[in-house]
Design an enzyme around this catalytic site. Structure first.
Site: not given
Length: 1010
Positions: A695, A897, A209, A893, A206
């Site tokens: 862009d 940028d 833990c 890309d 959990c």
């Protein structure tokens, strides 16, 4: 040779030793005139290390030694761990760089640093004793730490520690007198090596833990870059020390967490070879002179060593050839750590479950079956079997629960298990004792409750582990890496031979064969052959891609009908598979924002359940005595069974797994769609985006610019051919799509770059510049050069073309006009975004006419379009949108940028070329997500996947809440005619956790709408 001083615990005294009041003996070696080698041999080095570790173990912590002598320590309330010293100190050496155990004023155990000349005597200036490490060095960087957490000081890069004013002693020195004797000095050298470790952590069920593990790991000062994963049951960190010293750290972690931990080997890289060496040859192997390109050789196990090398200098097969005399064997290839560790944990759980079942079944038979009446015999047998179950099977729960309570101050799920099973068992033992002496208690013993409860809990943990393992295996990317490759050799006489080798032995420049319908081993360039290749597992591209000579292929993609010869460009361990898998792992180790709410809920869950169990016990006693008119004994036994059921059936594991399990599945699904998100917060918040900023070049357009017009401006004495050579030299210095297009255009025309241009450099977002003959040469946008009104430029801009202008000083010498095409999916994507009421903007560094041409074609309003933007201008625009309350996603890309990607709420980097998606996957550290193929449909996939993740997280939370509410009500007896007996309450984990895992696994079948 100068005398050397070494202190060890005093055992006796002689003429050459002085025993100090702190129990230390000073032993001096006699001088010798025999010439000694400058560097120790491997045998003596090993002996020195062994003696040094023995000395440190016996010496222990300075504070502990002071306490033994009745002197105040420097760190009250803190418990130093002696064995952590040996994990940070590497070897004994007779060197000018020494670490001295002195005494000083500091805030931590052994924490201060003081300058110490030779072995001078200090006297006490205060009543309190403090201890520290003193480092004498000759220059360089000073790093420091106490015995409980020593940081390394690289060899040959040390200086006097008194310059470290920021140390834990704050640069001051306070010493203490110990019977007027010299202080102990240990001549040791700190190891500067930083290593990486991956641990399989068994027993994490959990969020509580995981939080406990994080606390313990971060408390170890030798550890950095700590990362944990609940669903992977894994921890990763960097540590200072030698690989063989890791075991001491693992023991500390196990002691403080109660979890069984084991080191697992990480997936191999192109820079490391793990070799099996005969133990008798290993020491010689470690100290053999390195060949060129080998950077480090370290021992990792008793019979194994790791060779770190530069594959650009020396290949893996060449490394094996160099060490031929040692008969090295390539160690078995480590598989995906998440899968191997999970499988081992499942085998351990399965064994415990089987043993528990074998011990439980006889107890159930004796309790429930109609057998001849032998109550004492059955009771004795049940006691023995139940005791074995409590000790051998439930024992780990006890250790984990109490260590969490005492070491970390956390109340965990294991405590609920311990209290419920132990209560039933202890009561049964007491009832058994009373029965043996002839005074049986009301209700008798119920050993079947404690044994069946433990067995069902084990079944629950086993089922949960199996489900998690299947989920991890379903999205494992490293399993796509093929283990063997067929290398093709062309000999000088023209003969062609083939050899099947381990993929880890591939070297740069190798050629390998890809047979039809087989998986590509690693990234490369096709030398011969044509085929169609399925890249869906790597880029998300659904249709096969036609490939021919000079086309790039990706590791993990599947070849079609053709037979290919491919030249290696990237090695296994650093190819596309490894890069994508690495980023996916980062996402799995990250934590969503909602996880902080889960942590708070889980922190209160167990205390609240304990309170409910206590209230249930008290209420049922009152009901038994006052309503049912039972005696106190009968009422107490009945109330105890209800309380035990409440403790056992409550399960926070479903709450803890609700978020990380969904994120785990989402990371694998996203990679299959050609999308990688770097953090859980990205997939969590993508559905909240209200504005997307694009862009232009390479994002909304294909990025395949072509030169449509070129003009060499008349003027000057430089011939046109030489101008073109200068322009090519200038343009080739930039990686911007415009510069690349001009470069390709000139090279295709047979132009060669000029050698006269130097001092080349890219001006981000503007262009490129250099110098020639003392004159400035610049190339870039007309706006940057200030020539938008020039006759040769003005008409091109009016046509909406992108321009690349070149100026020699203040004279325009050439203009290139370029055009681009809009991506075919751009229009449909914008329609989908508008349907979601998401705003759209376009930012570009291009001229306004070129930007307007694209934006008008896509129906983007002019007030949402900005042209001539520098990188900083894009970030400013995004900040303005965010100031209005918008959640902004930016998609670009290019490296220009990066500022905008970092500023946006979610920055998405799009690979500019499908064939180079491996490089695209590693691009732009500023982005939050990476599109592995150049398609804008990945943006919609990201948003839709985010919505799917959100729905499943909500569903998991609702299920966890409903389960615990209803289960506690049934177990606590809220429904008079229906209850859950304590013996069956152990089924709670199966019932609560499996639905959460199944809901998360449904993401495997997620399909994007575009």
């Amino acid at each position: 040779m100068p005398s050397e001083t070494l202190y060890s615990p005093a055992t006796n005294s002689d003429d050459n030793a002085q025993v100090h009041s702190c129990g230390l003996r000073q032993r001096k070696t006699t001088k010798t005139t025999k010439a000694l080698p400058k560097e120790p041999c491997g045998e003596h080095m090993s002996l020195a290390r062994s003696r040094q570790k023995d000395t440190l173990t016996a010496f222990g912590c300075v504070c502990r030694a002071l306490l033994a002598r009745g002197v105040q320590q420097c760190c009250p309330g803190r418990s130093p761990i002696a064995h952590s010293i040996s994990s940070s100190l590497s070897r004994l050496r007779n060197s000018k760089s020494r670490v001295s155990v002195d005494s000083c004023g500091g805030e931590s155990c052994c924490g201060g640093i003081a300058r110490k000349e030779n072995r001078s005597t200090h006297s006490s200036t205060g009543g309190a004793s403090r201890s520290c490490l003193s480092v004498n060095t000759a220059g360089g960087k000073c790093e420091y730490g106490g015995l409980d957490g020593i940081q390394s000081i690289p060899r040959g890069d040390r200086k006097s520690a008194d310059s470290c004013a920021a140390s834990c002693c704050e640069g001051s020195t306070h010493t203490v007198e110990l019977n007027q004797e010299k202080h102990a000095v240990i001549d040791i050298e700190l190891s500067g090596a930083t290593n990486h470790a991956i641990l399989a952590v068994k027993g994490m069920t959990c969020t509580g833990c995981e939080n406990k593990l994080i606390r313990v790991l971060k408390a170890q000062s030798l550890l950095t870059n700590v990362k944990t994963s609940l669903v992977l049951s894994r921890a990763e960190f960097d540590y200072i020390g030698e690989p063989e010293d890791l075991q001491a750290l693992i023991q500390t972690i196990q002691k403080r967490t109660g979890f069984a931990t084991e080191r697992i080997e990480s997936a191999g890289t192109a820079h490391a070879l793990e070799l099996i060496i005969s133990p008798s040859l290993q020491e010689k192997f470690l100290h053999t002179q390195y060949p060129d390109g080998v950077q480090q050789v370290v021992k990792v196990r008793k019979n194994a060593a790791r060779v770190i090398h530069d594959p650009q200098v020396i290949g893996a097969r060449d490394v094996l050839l160099y060490y031929t005399d040692f008969s090295p064997i390539l160690a078995p290839e480590p598989q995906d750590p998440a899968l191997t560790a999970g499988a081992k944990h499942i085998r351990m759980l399965l064994a415990r479950t089987i043993v528990s079942s074998i011990l439980t079944i006889p107890v159930l038979v004796m309790a429930w079956a109609p057998l001849p009446s032998h109550p004492n015999a059955y009771a004795i047998a049940s006691l023995v079997l139940a005791s074995f179950v409590q000790i051998a099977i439930a024992g780990p729960f006890y250790g984990s629960a109490f260590k969490s309570l005492f070491f970390s101050g956390l109340v965990e799920t294991d405590l609920l298990i311990v209290l419920s099973t132990a209560t039933a068992y202890i009561y049964s033992v007491v009832a058994f004792a009373y029965a043996i002496i002839g005074r049986p208690l009301e209700g008798g013993s119920f050993f079947e409750t404690s044994t069946l409860l433990v067995t069902l809990i084990m079944f629950g943990q086993l089922a949960s582990a199996l489900a998690r393992q299947r989920a991890v295996a379903a999205i494992s990317l490293r399993s796509l890496q093929q283990p063997q490759a067929t290398l093709v050799y062309t000999h000088p006489d023209g003969r062609v031979t083939e050899e099947l080798v381990d993929a880890r032995l591939i070297q740069y420049g190798d050629t390998f064969r890809v047979l039809p319908d087989s998986v590509v081993i690693t990234d490369g360039v096709i030398l011969s052959g044509t085929s169609s290749i399925d890249e869906s597992m790597m880029t998300g591209e659904s249709l096969p891609v036609e490939k021919g000579v000079d086309s790039e292929v990706l590791a993990g993609s599947v070849n079609g009908p053709g037979n290919l010869l491919v030249k290696v460009t990237r090695l296994p361990g650093e190819n596309t598979i490894s890069e994508i898998a690495g980023m996916v792992d980062d996402a799995r180790f990250s934590r969503a924002r909602v996880q902080s709410i889960v942590d708070r809920v889980c922190a209160w869950f167990v205390p609240v359940v304990l309170a409910i169990a206590l209230i249930t016990f008290m209420i049922w006693i009152l009901i038994g005595v006052r309503v049912r008119k039972e005696n106190t004994g009968q009422a107490a036994v009945r109330a105890l069974t209800y309380a035990i059921a409440v403790l056992a059936i409550s399960c926070p594991c479903a709450i803890g797994l609700a978020v990380p399990m969904v994120v785990l599945m989402a990371s694998g699904v996203a990679a299959r769609l050609g999308l990688v998100f770097k953090a859980a917060t990205t997939i969590e918040s993508a559905r909240e985006i209200t504005h997307v900023v694009f862009d232009k070049t390479g994002t909304l357009t294909m990025g395949h610019l072509e030169v449509v017009k070129a003009e060499i401006v008349d003027g000057g004495e430089t011939p046109e051919d030489e101008k073109r050579s200068v322009i090519l030299a200038l343009a080739s210095a930039s990686k911007h799509p415009v510069s690349r297009a001009v470069t390709i255009y000139l090279i295709s025309a047979g132009v060669t770059p000029s050698s006269k241009v130097d001092n080349l450099g890219e001006v981000t977002g503007k262009g490129v510049e250099g110098s020639m003959g003392g004159r400035s040469i610049r190339g870039g946008s007309a706006r940057w050069l200030g020539i938008e009104a020039h006759p040769s430029v003005q008409h091109l801009l009016a046509e909406g073309l992108t321009t690349f202008c070149i100026m020699d000083g203040n004279i325009l010498i050439a203009v290139y006009a370029l055009s681009d095409t809009i991506r075919p999916e751009a229009a449909s994507l914008l329609v989908s975004l508008r349907a979601r009421n998401i705003g759209i903007s376009v930012l570009s560094g291009d001229h306004a006419a070129a930007v307007d041409r694209v934006s008008s074609s896509l129906g983007i309003p002019s007030d949402c379009v900005r042209a001539g933007c520098l990188p900083a201008d894009k970030a400013v625009y995004i900040r303005e949108l965010q100031a209005t309350g918008a959640k902004v996603m930016f998609c670009g890309d290019g490296t220009n940028d990066s500022v905008a990607l970092a500023q946006a709420d979610i920055g998405v980097h799009m690979s500019s070329d499908a064939s180079s998606s491996g490089a695209g996957a590693a691009a732009s550290e500023a982005s939050d997500a990476v599109l592995l193929r150049p398609s804008l449909t990945g943006l919609m996939s990201l948003m839709e996947l985010s919505e799917a993740v959100h729905k499943r997280i909500i569903a998991n939370f609702l299920w966890a809440a409903i389960y615990n509410l209803v289960a506690i009500l049934f177990a606590g007896g809220a429904f008079v005619n229906a209850r859950i007996a304590p013996a069956y309450a152990g089924l709670g984990e199966i019932v609560s956790v499996l639905p959460v895992i199944l809901v998360a696994m449904q993401l495997k079948w997620f399909k994007a709408s575009v």
